[in-house]
Design a protein around this motif. Structure first.
Motif, mmCIF file in Angstrom:
data_model
loop_
_atom_site.group_PDB
_atom_site.id
_atom_site.type_symbol
_atom_site.label_atom_id
_atom_site.label_comp_id
_atom_site.label_asym_id
_atom_site.label_seq_id
_atom_site.Cartn_x
_atom_site.Cartn_y
_atom_site.Cartn_z
ATOM 1 N N TYR A 85 0.855 -1.191 0.000
ATOM 2 C CA TYR A 85 0.000 0.000 0.000
ATOM 3 C C TYR A 85 0.885 1.234 0.000
ATOM 4 O O TYR A 85 1.776 1.378 0.843
ATOM 5 C CB TYR A 85 -0.907 -0.010 1.237
ATOM 6 N N ARG A 86 0.641 2.117 -0.946
ATOM 7 C CA ARG A 86 1.459 3.322 -1.083
ATOM 8 C C ARG A 86 0.629 4.581 -0.808
ATOM 9 O O ARG A 86 -0.511 4.679 -1.235
ATOM 10 C CB ARG A 86 2.034 3.418 -2.492
ATOM 11 N N TYR A 87 1.273 5.489 -0.101
ATOM 12 C CA TYR A 87 0.712 6.818 0.108
ATOM 13 C C TYR A 87 1.882 7.795 0.161
ATOM 14 O O TYR A 87 2.778 7.650 1.007
ATOM 15 C CB TYR A 87 -0.106 6.887 1.403
ATOM 16 N N GLN A 88 1.887 8.739 -0.751
ATOM 17 C CA GLN A 88 2.988 9.686 -0.902
ATOM 18 C C GLN A 88 4.306 8.919 -0.983
ATOM 19 O O GLN A 88 4.466 8.087 -1.854
ATOM 20 C CB GLN A 88 2.958 10.743 0.191
ATOM 21 N N LYS A 89 5.241 9.180 -0.075
ATOM 22 C CA LYS A 89 6.545 8.511 -0.127
ATOM 23 C C LYS A 89 6.590 7.234 0.710
ATOM 24 O O LYS A 89 7.636 6.606 0.829
ATOM 25 C CB LYS A 89 7.640 9.457 0.365
ATOM 26 N N ALA A 90 5.474 6.847 1.279
ATOM 27 C CA ALA A 90 5.432 5.703 2.184
ATOM 28 C C ALA A 90 4.896 4.458 1.489
ATOM 29 O O ALA A 90 4.075 4.550 0.580
ATOM 30 C CB ALA A 90 4.542 6.028 3.381
ATOM 31 N N GLU A 91 5.375 3.320 1.950
ATOM 32 C CA GLU A 91 4.840 2.043 1.491
ATOM 33 C C GLU A 91 4.714 1.113 2.686
ATOM 34 O O GLU A 91 5.654 0.960 3.467
ATOM 35 C CB GLU A 91 5.730 1.386 0.442
ATOM 36 N N ILE A 92 3.542 0.509 2.802
ATOM 37 C CA ILE A 92 3.297 -0.494 3.837
ATOM 38 C C ILE A 92 3.332 -1.850 3.152
ATOM 39 O O ILE A 92 2.603 -2.079 2.181
ATOM 40 C CB ILE A 92 1.934 -0.276 4.524
ATOM 41 N N ASP A 93 4.168 -2.757 3.654
ATOM 42 C CA ASP A 93 4.293 -4.071 3.031
ATOM 43 C C ASP A 93 2.968 -4.826 3.069
ATOM 44 O O ASP A 93 2.484 -5.308 2.042
ATOM 45 C CB ASP A 93 5.381 -4.908 3.708
ATOM 46 N N LYS A 146 11.372 5.981 8.738
ATOM 47 C CA LYS A 146 10.496 4.916 8.227
ATOM 48 C C LYS A 146 9.261 4.794 9.114
ATOM 49 O O LYS A 146 8.145 4.618 8.622
ATOM 50 C CB LYS A 146 11.270 3.591 8.164
ATOM 51 N N LYS A 147 9.442 4.898 10.418
ATOM 52 C CA LYS A 147 8.305 4.824 11.339
ATOM 53 C C LYS A 147 7.305 5.942 11.058
ATOM 54 O O LYS A 147 6.101 5.700 11.008
ATOM 55 C CB LYS A 147 8.774 4.889 12.787
ATOM 56 N N LYS A 148 7.804 7.166 10.860
ATOM 57 C CA LYS A 148 6.914 8.296 10.571
ATOM 58 C C LYS A 148 6.144 8.072 9.273
ATOM 59 O O LYS A 148 4.953 8.380 9.183
ATOM 60 C CB LYS A 148 7.716 9.597 10.497
ATOM 61 N N LEU A 149 6.827 7.536 8.267
ATOM 62 C CA LEU A 149 6.157 7.255 6.995
ATOM 63 C C LEU A 149 5.095 6.171 7.160
ATOM 64 O O LEU A 149 3.992 6.278 6.599
ATOM 65 C CB LEU A 149 7.183 6.841 5.934
ATOM 66 N N ARG A 163 -1.999 -1.368 15.062
ATOM 67 C CA ARG A 163 -0.796 -1.911 15.683
ATOM 68 C C ARG A 163 0.289 -2.010 14.607
ATOM 69 O O ARG A 163 0.007 -2.342 13.459
ATOM 70 C CB ARG A 163 -1.126 -3.304 16.228
ATOM 71 N N PHE A 164 1.527 -1.733 14.976
ATOM 72 C CA PHE A 164 2.650 -1.807 14.043
ATOM 73 C C PHE A 164 3.494 -3.031 14.376
ATOM 74 O O PHE A 164 4.032 -3.141 15.478
ATOM 75 C CB PHE A 164 3.481 -0.523 14.109
ATOM 76 N N HIS A 211 7.036 -13.254 14.186
ATOM 77 C CA HIS A 211 6.072 -12.153 14.145
ATOM 78 C C HIS A 211 6.190 -11.378 15.448
ATOM 79 O O HIS A 211 5.857 -11.878 16.519
ATOM 80 C CB HIS A 211 4.663 -12.729 13.974
ATOM 81 N N LEU A 212 6.682 -10.159 15.333
ATOM 82 C CA LEU A 212 6.827 -9.286 16.493
ATOM 83 C C LEU A 212 5.667 -8.295 16.489
ATOM 84 O O LEU A 212 5.645 -7.362 15.687
ATOM 85 C CB LEU A 212 8.173 -8.564 16.439
ATOM 86 N N GLU A 213 4.689 -8.539 17.360
ATOM 87 C CA GLU A 213 3.540 -7.642 17.469
ATOM 88 C C GLU A 213 3.938 -6.419 18.286
ATOM 89 O O GLU A 213 4.787 -6.513 19.175
ATOM 90 C CB GLU A 213 2.364 -8.363 18.127
ATOM 91 N N ASP A 214 3.311 -5.278 17.967
ATOM 92 C CA ASP A 214 3.627 -4.020 18.674
ATOM 93 C C ASP A 214 5.132 -3.758 18.652
ATOM 94 O O ASP A 214 5.743 -3.455 19.680
ATOM 95 C CB ASP A 214 3.115 -4.050 20.119
ATOM 96 N N ALA A 215 5.718 -3.865 17.472
ATOM 97 C CA ALA A 215 7.165 -3.699 17.331
ATOM 98 C C ALA A 215 7.602 -2.285 17.697
ATOM 99 O O ALA A 215 8.713 -2.078 18.172
ATOM 100 C CB ALA A 215 7.598 -4.022 15.903
ATOM 101 N N PHE A 216 6.725 -1.323 17.456
ATOM 102 C CA PHE A 216 7.005 0.045 17.891
ATOM 103 C C PHE A 216 5.700 0.781 18.108
ATOM 104 O O PHE A 216 4.660 0.379 17.605
ATOM 105 C CB PHE A 216 7.904 0.790 16.898
ATOM 106 N N TYR A 217 5.779 1.827 18.896
ATOM 107 C CA TYR A 217 4.612 2.652 19.188
ATOM 108 C C TYR A 217 4.761 3.975 18.471
ATOM 109 O O TYR A 217 5.864 4.458 18.236
ATOM 110 C CB TYR A 217 4.463 2.864 20.691
ATOM 111 N N PHE A 218 3.651 4.589 18.108
ATOM 112 C CA PHE A 218 3.679 5.766 17.268
ATOM 113 C C PHE A 218 3.341 7.041 17.998
ATOM 114 O O PHE A 218 3.196 8.081 17.398
ATOM 115 C CB PHE A 218 2.743 5.591 16.059
ATOM 116 N N PHE A 219 3.217 7.007 19.293
ATOM 117 C CA PHE A 219 2.898 8.220 20.037
ATOM 118 C C PHE A 219 4.045 8.648 20.901
ATOM 119 O O PHE A 219 5.023 7.981 21.041
ATOM 120 C CB PHE A 219 1.637 8.056 20.879
#
Length: 119
Positions: free
Chosen positions: A31-39, A72-75, A94-95, A111-119
């Motif tokens: 999935y692409r949005y602007q300069k970001a891609e989600i696998d 990469k996290k911000k994207l 969840r990331f 599979h690492l759930e909640d690999a990072f938090y976005f806040f």
């Protein structure tokens, strides 16, 4: 396409199969949005998993689950927010990171759930 790109696509395909076998629904791939891609964007119940796939061959010394830098996290966060708004979803986001490591002819998938938090 380069060998590393083919290997990356194979890793993503293995990650999709892993998620499907774990009861997730695959909502989108690459999935692409602007300069970001989600696998992979996957859903299980009320949880939307934004999944970054990291594929490596045996012998790679760095812990590949930690190779996602702050840019990469911000994207990923920006693209995930756009996806949720675009689809008008009311879900927990969840990331996750899925690592695919080739060991000879076999693959080890973590599979690492909640690999990072976005806040």
């Amino acid at each position: 396409m380069g060998e590393h790109n083919e290997f990356g696509k194979q890793g993503e395909a293995l990650a999709v199969a892993f998620l499907l076998n774990s009861g997730y629904e695959i909502c989108a791939q690459n999935y692409r949005y602007q300069k970001a891609e989600i696998d992979i964007i996957a859903r299980q119940g009320n949880v939307l998993a934004i999944v970054e796939v990291k594929s490596r061959k045996m012998g790679f010394l760095e812990d590949i689950s930690t190779t996602i830098n702050s840019k990469k996290k911000k994207l990923l966060v920006m693209a995930a927010d756009h996806y949720v708004q675009e689809m008008d979803l009311d879900v927990e986001v969840r990331f996750d990171v899925i690592t695919v490591v080739q060991k000879g002819a076999s693959f080890e998938i973590d599979h690492l759930e909640d690999a990072f938090y976005f806040f």
